[in-house]
Design a protein around this motif. Structure first.
Motif, PDB file in Angstrom:
ATOM      1  N   SER A 197     -21.638 -26.841  17.383  1.00 59.72           N
ATOM      2  CA  SER A 197     -22.871 -27.544  17.026  1.00 59.72           C
ATOM      3  C   SER A 197     -23.959 -27.197  18.042  1.00 59.72           C
ATOM      4  CB  SER A 197     -22.645 -29.055  17.018  1.00 59.72           C
ATOM      5  OG  SER A 197     -22.396 -29.521  18.345  1.00 59.72           O
ATOM      6  N   ALA A 198     -25.203 -27.478  17.690  1.00 59.47           N
ATOM      7  CA  ALA A 198     -26.317 -27.191  18.596  1.00 59.47           C
ATOM      8  C   ALA A 198     -26.153 -27.935  19.920  1.00 59.47           C
ATOM      9  CB  ALA A 198     -27.636 -27.568  17.928  1.00 59.47           C
ATOM     10  N   SER A 199     -25.696 -29.160  19.876  1.00 57.67           N
ATOM     11  CA  SER A 199     -25.517 -29.931  21.112  1.00 57.67           C
ATOM     12  C   SER A 199     -24.362 -29.385  21.941  1.00 57.67           C
ATOM     13  CB  SER A 199     -25.289 -31.411  20.798  1.00 57.67           C
ATOM     14  OG  SER A 199     -24.119 -31.591  20.003  1.00 57.67           O
ATOM     15  N   ASP A 200     -23.303 -28.906  21.272  1.00 55.47           N
ATOM     16  CA  ASP A 200     -22.190 -28.300  21.999  1.00 55.47           C
ATOM     17  C   ASP A 200     -22.631 -27.017  22.699  1.00 55.47           C
ATOM     18  OD1 ASP A 200     -20.409 -30.277  21.369  1.00 55.47           O
ATOM     19  OD2 ASP A 200     -19.498 -29.209  19.679  1.00 55.47           O
ATOM     20  N   ARG A 201     -23.470 -26.241  22.032  1.00 53.44           N
ATOM     21  CA  ARG A 201     -23.980 -25.017  22.657  1.00 53.44           C
ATOM     22  C   ARG A 201     -24.794 -25.344  23.899  1.00 53.44           C
ATOM     23  NH1 ARG A 201     -26.414 -22.093  17.234  1.00 53.44           N
ATOM     24  NH2 ARG A 201     -24.558 -22.389  15.938  1.00 53.44           N
ATOM     25  N   ASP A 202     -25.638 -26.364  23.785  1.00 58.71           N
ATOM     26  CA  ASP A 202     -26.426 -26.783  24.945  1.00 58.71           C
ATOM     27  C   ASP A 202     -25.514 -27.225  26.086  1.00 58.71           C
ATOM     28  OD1 ASP A 202     -28.756 -26.241  23.594  1.00 58.71           O
ATOM     29  OD2 ASP A 202     -29.262 -28.343  23.199  1.00 58.71           O
ATOM     30  N   ASP A 203     -24.422 -27.912  25.741  1.00 57.03           N
ATOM     31  CA  ASP A 203     -23.486 -28.361  26.773  1.00 57.03           C
ATOM     32  C   ASP A 203     -22.783 -27.179  27.435  1.00 57.03           C
ATOM     33  OD1 ASP A 203     -24.015 -31.038  26.570  1.00 57.03           O
ATOM     34  OD2 ASP A 203     -22.359 -31.473  25.196  1.00 57.03           O
ATOM     35  N   LEU A 204     -22.482 -26.140  26.675  1.00 60.25           N
ATOM     36  CA  LEU A 204     -21.861 -24.946  27.258  1.00 60.25           C
ATOM     37  C   LEU A 204     -22.776 -24.317  28.305  1.00 60.25           C
ATOM     38  CD1 LEU A 204     -20.395 -23.116  24.125  1.00 60.25           C
ATOM     39  CD2 LEU A 204     -19.121 -24.356  25.864  1.00 60.25           C
ATOM     40  N   MET A 205     -24.057 -24.283  27.994  1.00 61.82           N
ATOM     41  CA  MET A 205     -25.027 -23.649  28.879  1.00 61.82           C
ATOM     42  C   MET A 205     -25.541 -24.602  29.954  1.00 61.82           C
ATOM     43  SD  MET A 205     -25.136 -20.620  27.786  1.00 61.82           S
ATOM     44  CE  MET A 205     -24.973 -19.565  26.341  1.00 61.82           C
ATOM     45  N   GLY A 206     -25.632 -25.886  29.611  1.00 59.16           N
ATOM     46  CA  GLY A 206     -26.216 -26.855  30.532  1.00 59.16           C
ATOM     47  C   GLY A 206     -27.720 -26.936  30.408  1.00 59.16           C
ATOM     48  N   ARG A 207     -28.283 -26.353  29.352  1.00 56.84           N
ATOM     49  CA  ARG A 207     -29.718 -26.381  29.080  1.00 56.84           C
ATOM     50  C   ARG A 207     -29.946 -26.577  27.585  1.00 56.84           C
ATOM     51  NH1 ARG A 207     -33.018 -24.876  33.122  1.00 56.84           N
ATOM     52  NH2 ARG A 207     -32.059 -23.871  34.922  1.00 56.84           N
ATOM     53  N   ARG A 208     -31.103 -27.131  27.245  1.00 59.68           N
ATOM     54  CA  ARG A 208     -31.489 -27.227  25.839  1.00 59.68           C
ATOM     55  C   ARG A 208     -32.101 -25.916  25.396  1.00 59.68           C
ATOM     56  NH1 ARG A 208     -33.377 -32.531  27.127  1.00 59.68           N
ATOM     57  NH2 ARG A 208     -35.458 -31.649  27.455  1.00 59.68           N
ATOM     58  N   ASP A 217     -26.927 -34.727  31.971  1.00 59.22           N
ATOM     59  CA  ASP A 217     -25.588 -35.221  31.652  1.00 59.22           C
ATOM     60  C   ASP A 217     -24.672 -34.126  31.131  1.00 59.22           C
ATOM     61  OD1 ASP A 217     -26.941 -34.794  29.307  1.00 59.22           O
ATOM     62  OD2 ASP A 217     -26.300 -36.655  28.331  1.00 59.22           O
ATOM     63  N   ALA A 218     -24.971 -32.876  31.459  1.00 56.41           N
ATOM     64  CA  ALA A 218     -24.123 -31.756  31.014  1.00 56.41           C
ATOM     65  C   ALA A 218     -22.742 -31.886  31.643  1.00 56.41           C
ATOM     66  CB  ALA A 218     -24.759 -30.436  31.419  1.00 56.41           C
ATOM     67  N   PRO A 219     -21.700 -31.435  30.937  1.00 55.22           N
ATOM     68  CA  PRO A 219     -20.343 -31.498  31.504  1.00 55.22           C
ATOM     69  C   PRO A 219     -20.212 -30.585  32.718  1.00 55.22           C
ATOM     70  CG  PRO A 219     -20.364 -30.234  29.462  1.00 55.22           C
ATOM     71  CD  PRO A 219     -21.720 -30.861  29.572  1.00 55.22           C
ATOM     72  N   SER A 221     -18.262 -28.304  33.199  1.00 60.46           N
ATOM     73  CA  SER A 221     -17.969 -26.925  32.800  1.00 60.46           C
ATOM     74  C   SER A 221     -19.220 -26.162  32.377  1.00 60.46           C
ATOM     75  CB  SER A 221     -16.966 -26.906  31.650  1.00 60.46           C
ATOM     76  OG  SER A 221     -17.477 -27.620  30.529  1.00 60.46           O
ATOM     77  N   ALA A 222     -20.377 -26.801  32.306  1.00 60.17           N
ATOM     78  CA  ALA A 222     -21.607 -26.141  31.874  1.00 60.17           C
ATOM     79  C   ALA A 222     -21.940 -24.996  32.818  1.00 60.17           C
ATOM     80  CB  ALA A 222     -22.760 -27.137  31.833  1.00 60.17           C
ATOM     81  N   HIS A 223     -22.412 -23.913  32.250  1.00 58.96           N
ATOM     82  CA  HIS A 223     -22.703 -22.720  33.045  1.00 58.96           C
ATOM     83  C   HIS A 223     -23.687 -23.016  34.178  1.00 58.96           C
ATOM     84  CE1 HIS A 223     -23.112 -18.560  34.093  1.00 58.96           C
ATOM     85  NE2 HIS A 223     -24.397 -18.538  33.773  1.00 58.96           N
ATOM     86  N   VAL A 224     -24.690 -23.813  33.903  1.00 62.38           N
ATOM     87  CA  VAL A 224     -25.679 -24.148  34.928  1.00 62.38           C
ATOM     88  C   VAL A 224     -25.019 -24.832  36.121  1.00 62.38           C
ATOM     89  CG1 VAL A 224     -27.592 -25.715  35.427  1.00 62.38           C
ATOM     90  CG2 VAL A 224     -27.697 -24.230  33.438  1.00 62.38           C
ATOM     91  N   LYS A 225     -24.065 -25.720  35.873  1.00 59.39           N
ATOM     92  CA  LYS A 225     -23.405 -26.428  36.967  1.00 59.39           C
ATOM     93  C   LYS A 225     -22.406 -25.529  37.701  1.00 59.39           C
ATOM     94  CE  LYS A 225     -23.952 -31.223  35.546  1.00 59.39           C
ATOM     95  NZ  LYS A 225     -23.280 -32.540  35.353  1.00 59.39           N
ATOM     96  N   ARG A 226     -21.746 -24.661  36.967  1.00 61.48           N
ATOM     97  CA  ARG A 226     -20.784 -23.760  37.612  1.00 61.48           C
ATOM     98  C   ARG A 226     -21.473 -22.790  38.564  1.00 61.48           C
ATOM     99  NH1 ARG A 226     -16.032 -25.109  38.281  1.00 61.48           N
ATOM    100  NH2 ARG A 226     -17.275 -26.979  38.591  1.00 61.48           N
ATOM    101  N   THR A 227     -22.712 -22.433  38.258  1.00 61.30           N
ATOM    102  CA  THR A 227     -23.391 -21.384  39.035  1.00 61.30           C
ATOM    103  C   THR A 227     -24.619 -21.898  39.785  1.00 61.30           C
ATOM    104  OG1 THR A 227     -24.680 -20.734  37.075  1.00 61.30           O
ATOM    105  CG2 THR A 227     -22.606 -19.558  37.483  1.00 61.30           C
TER     106      THR A 227
END
Length: 316
Positions: A197-208, A217-219, A221-227
């Protein structure tokens, strides 16, 4: 900003293409050592190559294999480490002797330049792989986009901070102005990505996707938080210059991102990659849910001096 780092005795410049915006099209030409390559033939080939490498339309990166064959050492250069992490994460190592990153706006010109460079490098070096790439996204924006539509390089440092992050300094005239490059070819599974879903994609990236704003509130595992570069100790800033790639064969398209991170050392990228792979805390970066790295190489991008590639560290 001038692409120069001044020392008491000379002006050493970095390869300007590293600092400039992403070109309209790019071509990553990887070379391997020819079976009969020796010190004499390698030095002759590299000396000829210098006539076509201006550091802007062609950015050159030297691999550990080439330095070893010449019997020379580049402080800080090493081979890309293969990594294995939780959830069957695999980060491959695919060493290269030499990389030439061709930059421009005319594919025909890049094809002709590739042929000219390959001729100059024979018989010591042979082309092992070519990846064609391109800019994607609005041309009026500072950062280009990945094929997923998300902006790439949002967290890049700027100005003097970018120069400090990307280029070696205080290490002597043969190293100052050089840069260490970590490069990986990531292949995206768009069928998998588009199933989210669009919201799941945003959560994967950590950005809208809609406005590129970071999600508070990104998880984890979000790319933004990992890096998050400032979250490491010491801080792990790199200058990203990634480009989408496409390869078509037998009616099928394969595509993804040619990830390129330039740094004053390889340390910043390496700690980010280990965290992405879940080796720091067991949390795997969300990118791995739809994308996989096919390659991984470390290279040293020599400085420029008086308009020519400075290969003194390699004994040339």
């Amino acid at each position: 900003m001038q692409n120069a780092i001044r020392t008491p005795h000379q002006t050493t410049a970095y390869q300007a293409g590293i600092f400039q915006p992403i070109p309209m099209i790019g071509r990553y030409v990887f070379f391997q050592l020819a079976p009969a390559a020796d010190t004499v033939s390698l030095k002759a080939s590299l000396t000829r190559m210098k006539s076509l490498v201006d550091g802007e339309s062609v950015v050159a990166g030297i691999g550990q294999q080439l330095a070893d064959r010449l019997g020379m050492k580049v402080p800080g250069l090493r081979e890309f480490p293969a990594l294995s992490g939780p959830q069957d994460v695999r980060v491959p190592s695919t060493p290269a002797a030499l990389l030439l990153w061709l930059r421009g706006s005319d594919m025909g010109e890049l094809v002709n330049r590739t042929r000219a460079l390959a001729n100059l490098l024979r018989p010591a070096l042979d082309i092992s792989n070519i990846v064609d790439s391109f800019r994607h996204g609005p041309l009026d924006k500072t950062h280009a986009h990945d094929l997923t539509g998300y902006e790439d390089g949002t967290e890049n440092p700027e100005g003097e901070e970018a120069q400090a992050a990307a280029f070696a300094h205080g290490q002597g005239p043969l190293l100052d102005g050089s840069s260490f490059l970590a490069i990986q070819q990531w292949q995206h599974d768009f069928e998998q990505f588009e199933s989210f879903s669009a919201s799941d994609r945003d959560d994967l990236m950590g950005r809208r996707l809609s406005d590129n704003e970071e999600l508070e509130d990104a998880p984890e595992s979000a790319h933004v938080k990992r890096t998050a570069q400032e979250s490491f100790e010491p801080e792990a800033f790199v200058l990203r210059r990634s480009m989408p790639w496409l390869h078509s064969s037998k009616g099928l398209d394969r595509s993804g991102l040619m990830f390129a991170a330039f740094g004053c050392s390889l340390g910043a990228f390496e700690v980010q990659m280990r965290r992405m792979a879940g080796l720091e805390d067991g949390i795997v970066d969300g990118l791995f849910r739809f994308s996989q790295p096919l390659t991984g190489s470390y290279l040293w991008c020599p400085p420029m001096h008086n308009g020519q590639l400075q290969l003194g560290q390699l004994g040339l």
